[in-house]
Write a protein that holds these residues in place. Structure first.
Motif, PDB file in Angstrom:
ATOM      1  N   VAL A 257      13.987  27.796 -44.753  1.00 10.90           N
ATOM      2  CA  VAL A 257      14.049  26.915 -45.920  1.00 10.90           C
ATOM      3  C   VAL A 257      13.058  27.285 -47.018  1.00 10.90           C
ATOM      4  N   PRO A 258      11.790  27.632 -46.704  1.00  7.23           N
ATOM      5  CA  PRO A 258      10.896  28.035 -47.789  1.00  7.23           C
ATOM      6  C   PRO A 258      11.441  29.221 -48.598  1.00  7.23           C
ATOM      7  N   LYS A 259      12.133  30.134 -47.929  1.00  8.78           N
ATOM      8  CA  LYS A 259      12.704  31.282 -48.629  1.00  8.78           C
ATOM      9  C   LYS A 259      13.854  30.855 -49.526  1.00  8.78           C
ATOM     10  N   VAL A 260      14.617  29.870 -49.068  1.00  8.98           N
ATOM     11  CA  VAL A 260      15.697  29.335 -49.898  1.00  8.98           C
ATOM     12  C   VAL A 260      15.110  28.639 -51.126  1.00  8.98           C
ATOM     13  N   ASP A 261      14.023  27.872 -50.918  1.00 11.96           N
ATOM     14  CA  ASP A 261      13.347  27.218 -52.046  1.00 11.96           C
ATOM     15  C   ASP A 261      12.913  28.247 -53.086  1.00 11.96           C
TER      16      ASP A 261
END
Length: 320
Positions: A70-74
């Motif tokens: 998720v942090p990479k998607v953010d």
């Protein structure tokens, strides 16, 4: 010219080959802007600039290592909002496809997975895919939003094209979901010294005809003489002769190397689905009616225990 975001797959600043391939493809449809995240992101700039990145957006927050996906998607969402790209390209790994799917949902765009080629079109990038167990080739484009496209390794030759590679810090605000799944431990994978299966330019695979785990040394010796990765058919893996991580096929890994050598593999559709897009295919099988021979560029009808060692010795002699 429109900008194209390229998600950078790297290990502590060492850029992996599929990302350099993406930069080659990105240059066909726009100006590549690389997005490098995590530890060593800033160290990727030189390699990325050498292969065409006009700009490198970096973020080295601890969240990329401490939490899953998720942090990479953010971060990619923040990059999309900053750049307004013509497309977003992501390596077609298991993680890459999850990132791409989440990103496409976030930004309201269409997604194409496992592309094997990319070209510019009048209405946006056109992706080529090999579908239905490689029985058909399709060409398609996303009709809504900035297309998010994952590309299989070995789909394009890496080409150097020096560009500015200006480094900019990417400002990322992590969502509440970013810390939902925490990484609690990591165990380094034992290195064999061979290339990663899905990224290798040459793959040598063994199947049921190898007839035992103790005989896979013959396959490994040929692979090592060529600097290749080792693969296995589902039959060999199910029999416990080789690890599942090396399985090539519909329920294993998909590979698309320059050269694929299949030894003792019948060529069932399950296996063909994972390797049919290989550029050159060679098969060794003592059954002249084996389905694999319908697919190959070169076929050898013979006992692999005779053919493969001779091939290995010939390669060593020529290299020596």
């Amino acid at each position: 010219m429109a900008e194209v975001l390229v998600y950078v797959d790297h290990v502590d600043g060492a850029v992996r080959k599929p990302t350099l391939e993406l930069l080659t493809l990105a240059r066909r449809v726009g100006e590549p802007v690389a997005v490098a995240l995590g530890n060593g992101a800033g160290d990727t700039a030189a390699a990325l600039a050498e292969h065409g990145a006009v700009k490198v957006l970096t973020s080295e927050a601890a969240e990329y290592a401490d939490y899953l996906v998720v942090p990479k998607v953010d971060a990619l969402q923040a990059a999309v909002e900053q750049v307004s790209p013509a497309a977003v390209l992501v390596p077609s790994s298991a993680e890459g496809k999850e990132i791409a799917a989440r990103l496409a949902l976030r930004i309201g765009s269409g997604i194409i997975t496992d592309a094997v080629d990319l070209e510019a079109g009048d209405e946006g990038p056109v992706a080529t895919q090999s579908v239905f167990a490689a029985a058909f080739t399709t060409r398609s484009r996303v009709s809504k939003g900035a297309p998010v496209i994952t590309v299989k390794p070995n789909s394009a030759a890496v080409e150097a094209a020096p560009a500015a590679g200006a480094v900019e810090e990417l400002s990322v605000s992590f969502s509440a979901a970013a810390t939902g799944t925490k990484v609690t431990a990591r165990t380094p994978r034992e290195s064999t010294g061979r290339p990663e299966l899905t990224e290798a330019a040459i793959v040598v695979s063994g199947g049921r005809g190898v007839n035992g785990a103790e005989n896979f040394g013959i396959i490994e010796a040929l692979a090592d003489s060529l600097g290749a990765a080792v693969g296995a058919s589902r039959a060999a893996v199910d029999a416990g002769w080789y690890p599942h991580t090396n399985q090539v096929g519909q329920t294993g890994k998909s590979v698309s190397p320059q050269l694929y050598i299949a030894s003792g593999i019948s060529g069932a559709i399950q296996h063909r689905a994972g390797m049919q897009t290989s550029k050159t295919i060679v098969a060794v099988n003592k059954d002249a009616e084996a389905p694999i021979f319908d697919l190959v560029d070169y076929g050898v009808v013979g006992d692999l225990f005779d053919v493969v060692p001779q091939l290995t010795e010939e390669i060593k002699a020529r290299k020596g």
